[in-house]
Design a protein around this motif. Structure first.
Motif, short mmCIF file in Angstrom:
data_model
loop_
_atom_site.label_atom_id
_atom_site.label_comp_id
_atom_site.label_asym_id
_atom_site.label_seq_id
_atom_site.Cartn_x
_atom_site.Cartn_y
_atom_site.Cartn_z
N CYS A 163 -33.05 6.99 -53.97
CA CYS A 163 -32.87 7.41 -55.45
C CYS A 163 -31.62 7.07 -55.64
O CYS A 163 -30.60 7.89 -55.22
CB CYS A 163 -33.37 8.83 -55.26
SG CYS A 163 -33.19 9.62 -56.83
N GLU A 164 -31.51 6.45 -56.69
CA GLU A 164 -30.13 6.22 -57.24
C GLU A 164 -29.45 7.58 -58.05
O GLU A 164 -28.11 7.66 -58.37
CB GLU A 164 -30.03 5.19 -58.23
CG GLU A 164 -30.71 4.97 -59.49
CD GLU A 164 -30.61 4.06 -60.20
OE1 GLU A 164 -29.66 3.76 -61.00
OE2 GLU A 164 -31.53 3.12 -60.39
N SER B 111 -34.54 -1.68 -62.81
CA SER B 111 -35.34 -0.91 -63.27
C SER B 111 -34.76 0.63 -62.66
O SER B 111 -34.21 0.56 -61.65
CB SER B 111 -36.73 -1.15 -62.85
OG SER B 111 -36.84 -1.54 -61.51
N PRO B 112 -35.24 1.80 -63.32
CA PRO B 112 -34.92 2.94 -62.49
C PRO B 112 -35.56 3.08 -61.16
O PRO B 112 -36.68 2.61 -60.87
CB PRO B 112 -35.83 4.00 -63.58
CG PRO B 112 -36.06 3.18 -64.91
CD PRO B 112 -36.26 1.85 -64.12
N ARG B 113 -34.74 3.49 -60.36
CA ARG B 113 -35.20 3.54 -58.90
C ARG B 113 -34.94 5.09 -58.45
O ARG B 113 -33.72 5.35 -58.10
CB ARG B 113 -34.34 2.82 -57.90
CG ARG B 113 -34.71 1.30 -58.04
CD ARG B 113 -33.88 0.14 -57.71
NE ARG B 113 -34.29 -1.12 -57.34
CZ ARG B 113 -34.33 -2.03 -58.40
NH1 ARG B 113 -34.28 -1.75 -59.49
NH2 ARG B 113 -35.15 -3.10 -57.99
N GLN C 81 -30.20 9.41 -65.10
CA GLN C 81 -28.88 9.22 -64.29
C GLN C 81 -29.16 7.70 -63.60
O GLN C 81 -28.19 7.68 -62.84
CB GLN C 81 -29.04 10.22 -63.22
CG GLN C 81 -28.82 11.60 -63.98
CD GLN C 81 -29.03 12.73 -62.69
OE1 GLN C 81 -29.06 12.31 -61.44
NE2 GLN C 81 -28.94 13.61 -62.78
N THR C 82 -29.79 6.95 -64.19
CA THR C 82 -29.90 5.40 -63.55
C THR C 82 -28.98 4.48 -64.42
O THR C 82 -28.90 4.60 -65.29
CB THR C 82 -31.47 5.17 -63.42
OG1 THR C 82 -31.93 4.93 -64.91
CG2 THR C 82 -32.31 6.01 -62.72
N LEU C 83 -28.86 3.46 -63.37
CA LEU C 83 -28.29 2.31 -64.20
C LEU C 83 -29.01 1.63 -65.20
O LEU C 83 -28.71 1.33 -66.39
CB LEU C 83 -28.13 1.30 -63.05
CG LEU C 83 -27.40 -0.16 -63.30
CD1 LEU C 83 -26.21 -0.04 -64.33
CD2 LEU C 83 -27.56 -1.03 -62.44
N TRP C 84 -30.48 1.80 -65.36
CA TRP C 84 -31.23 1.07 -66.24
C TRP C 84 -31.08 2.10 -67.31
O TRP C 84 -30.95 1.44 -68.53
CB TRP C 84 -32.79 1.58 -65.77
CG TRP C 84 -33.69 1.08 -66.79
CD1 TRP C 84 -34.11 -0.26 -67.23
CD2 TRP C 84 -34.27 1.83 -67.89
NE1 TRP C 84 -35.03 -0.33 -68.28
CE2 TRP C 84 -35.01 1.12 -68.54
CE3 TRP C 84 -34.30 3.26 -68.18
CZ2 TRP C 84 -35.88 1.49 -69.76
CZ3 TRP C 84 -35.08 3.64 -69.04
CH2 TRP C 84 -35.80 2.94 -70.00
N GLN D 39 -20.04 3.07 -58.76
CA GLN D 39 -21.30 3.45 -58.19
C GLN D 39 -22.45 2.33 -58.92
O GLN D 39 -23.16 1.72 -58.21
CB GLN D 39 -21.50 4.62 -58.15
CG GLN D 39 -20.71 5.47 -57.42
CD GLN D 39 -19.40 5.99 -57.89
OE1 GLN D 39 -19.24 5.69 -59.17
NE2 GLN D 39 -18.58 6.68 -57.23
N GLN D 40 -22.31 2.50 -60.05
CA GLN D 40 -23.40 1.58 -60.90
C GLN D 40 -23.23 0.04 -60.68
O GLN D 40 -24.44 -0.51 -60.59
CB GLN D 40 -23.47 1.87 -62.27
CG GLN D 40 -23.85 3.42 -62.64
CD GLN D 40 -23.74 3.76 -64.26
OE1 GLN D 40 -22.38 3.55 -64.59
NE2 GLN D 40 -24.39 4.62 -64.85
N ARG D 41 -21.99 -0.32 -60.49
CA ARG D 41 -21.71 -1.71 -60.64
C ARG D 41 -22.22 -2.05 -59.09
O ARG D 41 -22.88 -3.20 -58.91
CB ARG D 41 -20.34 -2.11 -60.80
CG ARG D 41 -20.01 -1.97 -62.18
CD ARG D 41 -18.54 -2.56 -62.71
NE ARG D 41 -17.84 -2.34 -62.00
CZ ARG D 41 -16.89 -1.05 -62.86
NH1 ARG D 41 -17.41 -0.48 -63.68
NH2 ARG D 41 -15.70 -0.25 -62.03
N GLN D 42 -21.77 -1.26 -58.03
CA GLN D 42 -22.46 -1.51 -56.71
C GLN D 42 -24.04 -1.56 -56.65
O GLN D 42 -24.52 -2.40 -55.95
CB GLN D 42 -21.78 -0.50 -55.62
CG GLN D 42 -22.21 -0.59 -54.34
CD GLN D 42 -21.31 0.42 -53.74
OE1 GLN D 42 -21.17 1.47 -53.94
NE2 GLN D 42 -20.94 0.11 -52.18
#
Length: 82
Positions: free
Chosen positions: A10-11, A42-44, A53-56, A72-75
């Protein structure tokens, strides 16, 4: 034949679980291949977290560029694309 188990992550809260795709889906996880797709942002998330709170969310709703994302998002992006 039993479905293979693999790590779901869970991201949003960093929870991990070793589950089959079906077990993850039934527990509310948003993760490929039942939700989203491999190699696509996509949301994970686990069954307890939302997508805010997701990158998506950062890329599509907040309209952040990759340069504006956290380390952290780029990683995570690198992890998804690999």
């Amino acid at each position: 034949m039993d479905e293979e188990r693999f790590e779901h992550w869970c991201e949003a809260c960093n929870t991990t679980a070793i589950l089959t795709c079906e077990e993850a889906f039934e527990a509310g996880w948003d993760s490929p291949p039942r939700m989203g797709a491999w190699g696509v942002v996509s949301p994970r998330t686990c069954g307890d977290c939302g997508i805010e709170q997701t990158l998506w969310w950062a890329l599509t709703v907040e309209k952040k560029s990759i340069d504006d994302c956290t380390p952290q998002q780029r990683q995570l992006l690198a992890r998804i694309l690999n």
